[in-house]
Design a protein around this motif. Structure first.
Motif, PDB file in Angstrom:
ATOM      1  N   LEU A 148       0.848  -1.191   0.000  1.00 28.68           N
ATOM      2  CA  LEU A 148       0.000   0.000   0.000  1.00 28.68           C
ATOM      3  C   LEU A 148       0.884   1.242   0.000  1.00 28.68           C
ATOM      4  O   LEU A 148       1.807   1.345   0.816  1.00 28.68           O
ATOM      5  N   LEU A 149       0.624   2.160  -0.915  1.00 29.52           N
ATOM      6  CA  LEU A 149       1.416   3.384  -1.035  1.00 29.52           C
ATOM      7  C   LEU A 149       0.496   4.590  -1.148  1.00 29.52           C
ATOM      8  O   LEU A 149      -0.642   4.483  -1.617  1.00 29.52           O
ATOM      9  N   GLN A 150       1.018   5.742  -0.740  1.00 28.66           N
ATOM     10  CA  GLN A 150       0.370   7.015  -1.024  1.00 28.66           C
ATOM     11  C   GLN A 150       1.260   7.791  -1.985  1.00 28.66           C
ATOM     12  O   GLN A 150       2.431   8.011  -1.696  1.00 28.66           O
ATOM     13  N   LEU A 151       0.710   8.176  -3.115  1.00 33.66           N
ATOM     14  CA  LEU A 151       1.450   8.927  -4.126  1.00 33.66           C
ATOM     15  C   LEU A 151       0.964  10.369  -4.152  1.00 33.66           C
ATOM     16  O   LEU A 151      -0.237  10.632  -4.071  1.00 33.66           O
ATOM     17  N   THR A 152       1.916  11.294  -4.251  1.00 34.32           N
ATOM     18  CA  THR A 152       1.590  12.695  -4.496  1.00 34.32           C
ATOM     19  C   THR A 152       2.216  13.085  -5.823  1.00 34.32           C
ATOM     20  O   THR A 152       3.444  13.031  -5.973  1.00 34.32           O
ATOM     21  N   VAL A 153       1.375  13.414  -6.797  1.00 33.86           N
ATOM     22  CA  VAL A 153       1.837  13.830  -8.122  1.00 33.86           C
ATOM     23  C   VAL A 153       1.648  15.339  -8.202  1.00 33.86           C
ATOM     24  O   VAL A 153       0.523  15.839  -8.152  1.00 33.86           O
ATOM     25  N   THR A 154       2.738  16.086  -8.288  1.00 34.57           N
ATOM     26  CA  THR A 154       2.658  17.542  -8.275  1.00 34.57           C
ATOM     27  C   THR A 154       2.231  18.068  -9.644  1.00 34.57           C
ATOM     28  O   THR A 154       2.271  17.351 -10.645  1.00 34.57           O
ATOM     29  N   PRO A 155       1.784  19.340  -9.731  1.00 39.03           N
ATOM     30  CA  PRO A 155       1.290  19.893 -10.992  1.00 39.03           C
ATOM     31  C   PRO A 155       2.295  19.748 -12.131  1.00 39.03           C
ATOM     32  O   PRO A 155       3.482  20.011 -11.963  1.00 39.03           O
ATOM     33  N   LYS A 156       1.790  19.276 -13.277  1.00 35.70           N
ATOM     34  CA  LYS A 156       2.544  19.117 -14.530  1.00 35.70           C
ATOM     35  C   LYS A 156       3.580  17.986 -14.473  1.00 35.70           C
ATOM     36  O   LYS A 156       4.351  17.828 -15.418  1.00 35.70           O
ATOM     37  N   ALA A 157       3.592  17.215 -13.405  1.00 33.36           N
ATOM     38  CA  ALA A 157       4.524  16.087 -13.309  1.00 33.36           C
ATOM     39  C   ALA A 157       3.909  14.859 -13.967  1.00 33.36           C
ATOM     40  O   ALA A 157       2.686  14.708 -14.020  1.00 33.36           O
ATOM     41  N   SER A 158       4.762  13.982 -14.464  1.00 34.93           N
ATOM     42  CA  SER A 158       4.276  12.767 -15.108  1.00 34.93           C
ATOM     43  C   SER A 158       5.294  11.646 -14.957  1.00 34.93           C
ATOM     44  O   SER A 158       6.434  11.870 -14.558  1.00 34.93           O
ATOM     45  N   THR A 159       4.869  10.432 -15.293  1.00 36.05           N
ATOM     46  CA  THR A 159       5.774   9.288 -15.289  1.00 36.05           C
ATOM     47  C   THR A 159       6.534   9.175 -16.600  1.00 36.05           C
ATOM     48  O   THR A 159       7.318   8.238 -16.779  1.00 36.05           O
ATOM     49  N   GLY A 160       6.329  10.106 -17.517  1.00 38.18           N
ATOM     50  CA  GLY A 160       7.057  10.110 -18.785  1.00 38.18           C
ATOM     51  C   GLY A 160       6.138   9.928 -19.976  1.00 38.18           C
ATOM     52  O   GLY A 160       4.940   9.674 -19.848  1.00 38.18           O
ATOM     53  N   ARG A 161       6.711  10.044 -21.152  1.00 37.54           N
ATOM     54  CA  ARG A 161       5.929   9.944 -22.387  1.00 37.54           C
ATOM     55  C   ARG A 161       5.673   8.515 -22.811  1.00 37.54           C
ATOM     56  O   ARG A 161       4.808   8.258 -23.637  1.00 37.54           O
ATOM     57  N   ARG A 162       6.443   7.585 -22.268  1.00 40.26           N
ATOM     58  CA  ARG A 162       6.285   6.178 -22.625  1.00 40.26           C
ATOM     59  C   ARG A 162       5.586   5.420 -21.504  1.00 40.26           C
ATOM     60  O   ARG A 162       5.811   5.696 -20.324  1.00 40.26           O
ATOM     61  N   SER A 163       4.762   4.477 -21.892  1.00 38.53           N
ATOM     62  CA  SER A 163       4.073   3.649 -20.913  1.00 38.53           C
ATOM     63  C   SER A 163       5.038   2.648 -20.291  1.00 38.53           C
ATOM     64  O   SER A 163       6.052   2.294 -20.883  1.00 38.53           O
ATOM     65  N   PHE A 164       4.722   2.210 -19.087  1.00 45.51           N
ATOM     66  CA  PHE A 164       5.464   1.116 -18.470  1.00 45.51           C
ATOM     67  C   PHE A 164       4.482   0.007 -18.119  1.00 45.51           C
ATOM     68  O   PHE A 164       3.268   0.226 -18.077  1.00 45.51           O
ATOM     69  N   GLU A 165       4.990  -1.184 -17.902  1.00 41.85           N
ATOM     70  CA  GLU A 165       4.150  -2.330 -17.603  1.00 41.85           C
ATOM     71  C   GLU A 165       4.470  -2.887 -16.223  1.00 41.85           C
ATOM     72  O   GLU A 165       5.571  -2.671 -15.695  1.00 41.85           O
ATOM     73  N   THR A 166       3.504  -3.584 -15.633  1.00 45.13           N
ATOM     74  CA  THR A 166       3.666  -4.172 -14.305  1.00 45.13           C
ATOM     75  C   THR A 166       3.324  -5.661 -14.384  1.00 45.13           C
ATOM     76  O   THR A 166       2.265  -6.086 -13.937  1.00 45.13           O
ATOM     77  N   PRO A 167       4.189  -6.465 -14.987  1.00 46.01           N
ATOM     78  CA  PRO A 167       3.884  -7.886 -15.191  1.00 46.01           C
ATOM     79  C   PRO A 167       3.663  -8.639 -13.890  1.00 46.01           C
ATOM     80  O   PRO A 167       4.383  -8.456 -12.918  1.00 46.01           O
ATOM     81  N   GLY A 168       2.623  -9.462 -13.880  1.00 47.63           N
ATOM     82  CA  GLY A 168       2.350 -10.306 -12.727  1.00 47.63           C
ATOM     83  C   GLY A 168       1.731  -9.596 -11.552  1.00 47.63           C
ATOM     84  O   GLY A 168       1.654 -10.147 -10.456  1.00 47.63           O
ATOM     85  N   GLN A 169       1.263  -8.360 -11.740  1.00 47.23           N
ATOM     86  CA  GLN A 169       0.716  -7.598 -10.633  1.00 47.23           C
ATOM     87  C   GLN A 169      -0.731  -7.207 -10.893  1.00 47.23           C
ATOM     88  O   GLN A 169      -1.157  -7.082 -12.037  1.00 47.23           O
ATOM     89  N   ALA A 170      -1.476  -7.018  -9.811  1.00 50.90           N
ATOM     90  CA  ALA A 170      -2.780  -6.365  -9.856  1.00 50.90           C
ATOM     91  C   ALA A 170      -2.639  -5.047  -9.122  1.00 50.90           C
ATOM     92  O   ALA A 170      -1.938  -4.962  -8.109  1.00 50.90           O
ATOM     93  N   ARG A 171      -3.278  -4.015  -9.658  1.00 50.79           N
ATOM     94  CA  ARG A 171      -3.179  -2.688  -9.053  1.00 50.79           C
ATOM     95  C   ARG A 171      -4.561  -2.072  -8.901  1.00 50.79           C
ATOM     96  O   ARG A 171      -5.429  -2.266  -9.739  1.00 50.79           O
ATOM     97  N   SER A 172      -4.710  -1.320  -7.821  1.00 50.31           N
ATOM     98  CA  SER A 172      -5.943  -0.580  -7.601  1.00 50.31           C
ATOM     99  C   SER A 172      -5.583   0.772  -7.010  1.00 50.31           C
ATOM    100  O   SER A 172      -4.746   0.846  -6.111  1.00 50.31           O
ATOM    101  N   MET A 173      -6.175   1.839  -7.540  1.00 51.85           N
ATOM    102  CA  MET A 173      -5.860   3.174  -7.041  1.00 51.85           C
ATOM    103  C   MET A 173      -7.123   3.955  -6.729  1.00 51.85           C
ATOM    104  O   MET A 173      -8.162   3.799  -7.385  1.00 51.85           O
ATOM    105  N   LEU A 174      -7.026   4.775  -5.698  1.00 54.83           N
ATOM    106  CA  LEU A 174      -8.105   5.665  -5.264  1.00 54.83           C
ATOM    107  C   LEU A 174      -7.560   7.081  -5.243  1.00 54.83           C
ATOM    108  O   LEU A 174      -6.541   7.347  -4.598  1.00 54.83           O
ATOM    109  N   VAL A 175      -8.211   7.995  -5.945  1.00 55.12           N
ATOM    110  CA  VAL A 175      -7.792   9.393  -5.951  1.00 55.12           C
ATOM    111  C   VAL A 175      -8.409  10.087  -4.736  1.00 55.12           C
ATOM    112  O   VAL A 175      -9.637  10.138  -4.587  1.00 55.12           O
TER     113      VAL A 175
END
Length: 226
Positions: A148-175
């Motif tokens: 379990l993590l808490q993420l803070t994404v600041t204005p205009k920030a991103s993970t980049g222009r390319r997608s990434f993958e999470t093999p073998g994982q399930a993910r769920s997020m709540l804003v």
């Protein structure tokens, strides 16, 4: 709260002709030339991290360049590692060496993470010279079936222009607050406060904050990856 800061780096591994894999947590800033304080649990922490990564001793030895016998002795607290050896093992396991520090993250209960004992990492800078993305780890290492993590994404920030993958994982997020723009499996989506998004396949994903205020998210990953 123990904090580690990462310089401006791309979240996506550079790779031509294929999508990038999930970003890794390797401390890029300069480390001290001394070991973190050892409370006698270095071996236990390293073994636990290896198990989270589902690596055998042989696989870790191959990735780190440290012998199987030496890793086994370290995990059993039979021998003390040098700085160079410990750094090689931590880099192979994709976590900062300082996470082994005895006094930074130790809680009063193996199933509880107190607010002031959260591990925290910071990535890059946005256009306003602020930290781009901050991750706070809310679950203890004793529970490696989920993270379990808490993420803070600041204005205009991103993970980049390319997608990434999470093999073998399930993910769920709540804003919790703000808006999160994301591209999931080549589909553009917008999540607002109270919205959730869950997926259990290795889908390509990237996300960013297009607004003027921080976006805070609770993210659950199973099994644990960091």
């Amino acid at each position: 709260m123990a904090r580690l800061k990462f310089p401006a780096i791309s979240f996506n591994l550079r790779a031509e002709g294929r999508r990038s894999q999930c970003p890794i947590l390797i401390q890029k800033n300069k480390m001290n030339d001394s070991l973190p304080t050892d409370d006698g649990e270095f071996g236990k922490k390293i073994r636990n991290r290896r198990q989270i990564k589902t690596l055998s001793l042989q696989e870790l030895a191959s990735k780190s360049g440290v012998s199987i016998a030496q890793i086994s002795n370290i995990e059993r607290n039979v021998s003390k590692p040098t700085v160079r050896t410990l750094r090689a093992i931590c880099e192979a396991l994709e976590f900062p060496m300082n996470w082994l520090a005895s006094d930074s993250f130790k809680s009063d209960h193996p199933f509880i993470v107190r607010r002031e004992k959260r591990r925290e990492v910071e990535f890059g800078e946005n256009k306003s010279q602020r930290v781009a993305i901050r991750k706070e780890f809310l679950s203890p290492d004793s529970c490696n079936g989920i993270q379990l993590l808490q993420l803070t994404v600041t204005p205009k920030a991103s993970t980049g222009r390319r997608s990434f993958e999470t093999p073998g994982q399930a993910r769920s997020m709540l804003v919790l607050e703000g808006e999160l723009h994301m591209e999931l499996d080549n589909e553009r989506l917008v999540l607002r406060a109270g919205d959730t998004c869950s997926f259990n396949q290795s889908l390509p994903i990237r996300y960013w904050n297009d607004g003027n205020a921080d976006c805070r998210i609770i993210l659950a990953i199973t099994p644990a990856v960091y």
